[in-house]
Scaffold this motif. Structure first.
Motif, PDB file in Angstrom:
ATOM      1  N   UNK B 141       1.039  -1.201   0.064  1.00 29.80           N
ATOM      2  CA  UNK B 141       0.044  -0.010  -0.058  1.00 29.80           C
ATOM      3  C   UNK B 141       0.999   1.282   0.203  1.00 29.80           C
ATOM      4  N   UNK B 142       1.875   1.369   0.735  1.00 30.27           N
ATOM      5  CA  UNK B 142       2.844   2.475   0.787  1.00 30.27           C
ATOM      6  C   UNK B 142       3.348   2.702  -0.427  1.00 30.27           C
ATOM      7  N   UNK B 144       2.408   1.555  -3.646  1.00 27.94           N
ATOM      8  CA  UNK B 144       1.224   2.007  -4.476  1.00 27.94           C
ATOM      9  C   UNK B 144       0.852   3.298  -4.346  1.00 27.94           C
ATOM     10  N   UNK B 145       0.827   3.823  -3.140  1.00 23.98           N
ATOM     11  CA  UNK B 145       0.213   5.040  -2.849  1.00 23.98           C
ATOM     12  C   UNK B 145       1.217   6.090  -3.154  1.00 23.98           C
ATOM     13  N   UNK B 146       2.700   6.042  -3.183  1.00 24.81           N
ATOM     14  CA  UNK B 146       3.421   6.939  -3.720  1.00 24.81           C
ATOM     15  C   UNK B 146       3.420   6.875  -5.071  1.00 24.81           C
ATOM     16  N   UNK B 148       0.932   6.474  -6.856  1.00 23.85           N
ATOM     17  CA  UNK B 148      -0.400   7.057  -7.095  1.00 23.85           C
ATOM     18  C   UNK B 148      -0.379   8.581  -6.999  1.00 23.85           C
ATOM     19  N   UNK B 149       0.167   8.962  -6.086  1.00 21.18           N
ATOM     20  CA  UNK B 149       0.598  10.331  -5.692  1.00 21.18           C
ATOM     21  C   UNK B 149       1.402  11.055  -6.997  1.00 21.18           C
ATOM     22  N   UNK B 151       1.528   9.882  -9.927  1.00 13.70           N
ATOM     23  CA  UNK B 151       0.622   9.815 -11.033  1.00 13.70           C
ATOM     24  C   UNK B 151      -0.133  10.989 -11.327  1.00 13.70           C
ATOM     25  N   UNK B 152      -1.078  11.271  -9.947  1.00 14.76           N
ATOM     26  CA  UNK B 152      -1.776  12.221  -9.999  1.00 14.76           C
ATOM     27  C   UNK B 152      -1.564  13.498  -9.997  1.00 14.76           C
ATOM     28  N   UNK B 153      -0.345  13.964  -9.261  1.00 20.24           N
ATOM     29  CA  UNK B 153       0.207  15.179  -9.360  1.00 20.24           C
ATOM     30  C   UNK B 153       1.672  15.221 -10.051  1.00 20.24           C
ATOM     31  N   UNK B 154       1.826  15.509 -11.242  1.00 17.42           N
ATOM     32  CA  UNK B 154       3.109  15.043 -11.752  1.00 17.42           C
ATOM     33  C   UNK B 154       3.975  16.065 -11.630  1.00 17.42           C
ATOM     34  N   UNK B 156       3.947  17.562  -8.597  1.00 13.37           N
ATOM     35  CA  UNK B 156       4.098  17.942  -7.004  1.00 13.37           C
ATOM     36  C   UNK B 156       5.392  17.538  -6.541  1.00 13.37           C
ATOM     37  N   UNK B 157       5.563  17.657  -5.232  1.00 13.72           N
ATOM     38  CA  UNK B 157       7.042  17.236  -4.512  1.00 13.72           C
ATOM     39  C   UNK B 157       7.506  15.845  -4.659  1.00 13.72           C
ATOM     40  N   UNK B 158       6.291  14.995  -4.395  1.00 14.84           N
ATOM     41  CA  UNK B 158       6.809  13.720  -4.504  1.00 14.84           C
ATOM     42  C   UNK B 158       7.321  13.010  -6.036  1.00 14.84           C
TER      43      UNK B 158
END
Lengths: 180, 180
Positions: B141-142, B144-146, B148-149, B151-154, B156-158
């Motif tokens: 989950x950790x 996939x979540x990283x 996902x974030x 992919x959602x905000x390209x 963004x900081x992540x």
């Protein structure tokens, strides 16, 4: 729950899927009605139009309200429990639909923007200390990841086990990011 | 990287997207070729057939090998850095395509099964102590979540910041689940 309420829920579930996975222009009320097992006129009755329905789908305010309803000191556990309980009670996820809208153009970009403003930025504003922007994104990553794992393996432990037991394992990593 | 290699990478990126988002029967080599900007015959040269291409897309062995290449004591940090660096170097994600295959029938179910066997179960087999099955799902989950974030905000900081800085914030929560 009345019949009208459950119709509204079925419409929203079908619409979330449709708007996240297809371009806005390709989504039809007829297809959503078929997926929800109701008539297109019932969608118009509840939401007015395709625009009205999209506005509801692209609104994460209610999800953020529910997720952020407690003080920071106990927020990690509350985030996990809220997400898991909603999934178990409603059969859908509060947030993860935004992932399916990733990488596309058109109105799906608007869905991602709303998510950033209504969820990620609100989490960020709750944080004190250093690196609040990054910590907010990583908190959201935890939540999207949990939603993703439940979507990918619907018979897995994350999707089926006691929420309290899962929160005990998953919330500490979240709480560290909240505390800063 | 030679021209042939970069063609292969472009084919795989297009194929991952296509197989995750559409039913197997709806995916055509012609569409993948158009998306990749190459000819359909080059796909046949590299992968033999649509079946061969799907088998490569649905294989997470290489991703799991790279992710699990270090001892458990330093695994949390390695997982985060591997995922972030792959994203920055290849412009795609090692794992998150499985999320896009969620909730569908047909061969996409096979993609999810392979993911469970080749990633989640392998993580589980690396763990000692209690609740190894749940801890493995939460570690996944950790990750996939990283994905996902990012992919959602390209922007963004992540998705853009220094991987070491992100690992410092994100890896501790992962390491706790690894240590048990």
């Amino acid at each position: 729950m009345t019949g009208a309420d459950s119709g509204r829920g079925a419409i929203l579930r079908a619409a979330r899927k449709a708007f996240a996975r297809q371009p806005y222009a390709a989504v039809t009320l007829r297809d959503i009605a078929a997926e929800a097992g109701i008539s297109a006129s019932l969608i118009v009755k509840h939401f007015g139009s395709k625009e009205g329905l999209f506005d509801t789908v692209a609104d994460f305010t209610g999800a953020a309200d529910a997720l952020l309803a407690v003080p920071n000191a106990v927020l990690g556990r509350h985030l996990v429990l809220t997400l898991l309980r909603y999934r178990r009670e409603q059969g859908s996820d509060l947030l993860v639909r935004v992932v399916f809208a990733a990488g596309s153009g058109d109105e799906r970009a608007l869905l991602r923007e709303r998510f950033r403003d209504q969820v990620t930025r609100r989490v960020e504003h709750r944080l004190a200390g250093a690196d609040t922007g990054l910590r907010a994104e990583l908190i959201v990553a935890h939540l999207l990841g949990l939603g993703a794992v439940m979507a990918v393996d619907q018979d897995g432990l994350a999707a089926t086990a006691d929420p309290e037991w899962i929160a005990e394992r998953y919330a500490p990593g979240l709480q560290v990011l909240i505390d800063g």
